[in-house]
Design a protein around this motif. Structure first.
Motif, PDB file in Angstrom:
ATOM      1  N   GLY A   6       0.844  -1.188   0.000  1.00  0.00           N
ATOM      2  CA  GLY A   6       0.000   0.000   0.000  1.00  0.00           C
ATOM      3  C   GLY A   6       0.876   1.232   0.000  1.00  0.00           C
ATOM      4  N   GLN A   7       0.456   2.259   0.747  1.00  0.00           N
ATOM      5  CA  GLN A   7       1.259   3.479   0.823  1.00  0.00           C
ATOM      6  C   GLN A   7       2.079   3.535   2.105  1.00  0.00           C
ATOM      7  N   SER A   8       2.227   2.404   2.763  1.00  0.00           N
ATOM      8  CA  SER A   8       3.017   2.380   3.987  1.00  0.00           C
ATOM      9  C   SER A   8       4.479   2.066   3.720  1.00  0.00           C
ATOM     10  N   GLY A   9       4.781   1.581   2.518  1.00  0.00           N
ATOM     11  CA  GLY A   9       6.163   1.261   2.176  1.00  0.00           C
ATOM     12  C   GLY A   9       6.797   2.352   1.337  1.00  0.00           C
ATOM     13  N   GLN A  10       7.921   1.998   0.720  1.00  0.00           N
ATOM     14  CA  GLN A  10       8.626   2.940  -0.140  1.00  0.00           C
ATOM     15  C   GLN A  10       8.071   2.873  -1.561  1.00  0.00           C
ATOM     16  N   PRO A  11       7.829   4.032  -2.195  1.00  0.00           N
ATOM     17  CA  PRO A  11       7.377   4.000  -3.597  1.00  0.00           C
ATOM     18  C   PRO A  11       8.484   3.455  -4.487  1.00  0.00           C
ATOM     19  N   THR A  12       8.077   2.820  -5.563  1.00  0.00           N
ATOM     20  CA  THR A  12       9.040   2.237  -6.499  1.00  0.00           C
ATOM     21  C   THR A  12       9.064   2.960  -7.848  1.00  0.00           C
ATOM     22  N   HIS A  13       7.958   3.653  -8.178  1.00  0.00           N
ATOM     23  CA  HIS A  13       7.858   4.340  -9.459  1.00  0.00           C
ATOM     24  C   HIS A  13       7.176   5.696  -9.272  1.00  0.00           C
ATOM     25  N   PHE A  14       7.296   6.518 -10.309  1.00  0.00           N
ATOM     26  CA  PHE A  14       6.641   7.822 -10.306  1.00  0.00           C
ATOM     27  C   PHE A  14       6.019   8.042 -11.673  1.00  0.00           C
ATOM     28  N   LEU A  15       4.719   8.326 -11.694  1.00  0.00           N
ATOM     29  CA  LEU A  15       4.008   8.560 -12.946  1.00  0.00           C
ATOM     30  C   LEU A  15       4.112  10.023 -13.328  1.00  0.00           C
TER      31      LEU A  15
END
Length: 230
Positions: free
Chosen positions: A191-200
């Motif tokens: 979900g949004q509790s971890g680190q993002p992996t990509h950016f749109l």
């Protein structure tokens, strides 16, 4: 910078977080100074503070807000174009950055980073967009690299590569970070509790490089300020 000589001379004992080129250190230290002091003939020294919104103040300003910060674009461009790591032998621990103006020494400390990106601007020359910092609009800006955005795993603040004098890291202020936050992509299981992996961005999915992760000391990674995006 002549108007600085009109600043009332005020004595201040500083107890504040130290911000170093490699990262913000949360320990507190003390320095004494007088705004406009002259440690040697024909030399004047002034002391500044920049908050995590990119607002610049005289360090001893008691109430720091939009009303009391410096807003003159010409002055801000002049100040930040001359900003360097403080290697003067004076106040290096408490004011890690220095902007020289003739015979004036302008010392700077910061809440987080000396470069705070405040706006995303269209580039007149085309892509990429420009990230402007510290109130200088296009005069203080660098190309926007969406893949290089980095969300700090402890504080949640968002960073982007910055000028060399800043340790090559700039903070993205809260309002802009919130605008960008909807474009982060997270692993399905976290979900949004971890680190993002990509950016749109502009219809493209950019894999985040996390190249800035190494710019933060281990003590900061584990014990930095928490709970504030940007």
């Amino acid at each position: 910078m002549l108007f600085l000589r009109l600043v009332a001379r005020s004595c201040r004992t500083l107890a504040a977080p130290r911000c170093l080129p490699g990262g913000c250190i949360t320990s507190r230290s003390t320095a004494s100074y007088v705004q406009g002091q002259s440690p040697e003939p024909r030399i004047r020294e002034y002391f500044y503070y920049i908050d995590h919104q990119g607002q610049l103040f005289l360090d001893d300003t008691k109430v720091k807000n939009f009303v009391t910060c410096f807003k003159d674009k010409q002055f801000l461009v002049f100040f930040f174009n001359r900003l360097r790591i403080n290697q003067s032998g004076r106040y290096e621990e408490d004011f890690p950055f220095l902007s020289l103006c003739g015979r004036e020494r302008n010392f700077l400390r910061c809440d987080d980073r000396p470069v705070v990106f405040t706006h995303l601007l269209q580039n007149p020359a085309g892509d990429p967009e420009l990230l402007s910092y510290c109130g200088g609009a296009e005069k203080l800006s660098i190309p926007f690299k969406p893949e290089a955005l980095y969300m700090h795993p402890v504080s949640g603040r968002v960073y982007h590569p910055g000028p060399e004098f800043s340790g090559r890291v700039g903070l993205i202020r809260s309002a802009l970070a919130i605008e960008l936050s909807s474009s982060f992509v997270y692993p399905p299981q976290s979900g949004q509790s971890g680190q993002p992996t990509h950016f749109l961005w502009k219809g493209q999915k950019h894999r985040l490089t996390n190249e800035l992760a190494g710019c933060f000391p281990a003590v900061e990674q584990g014990g930095g300020q928490q709970g504030e995006l940007g």
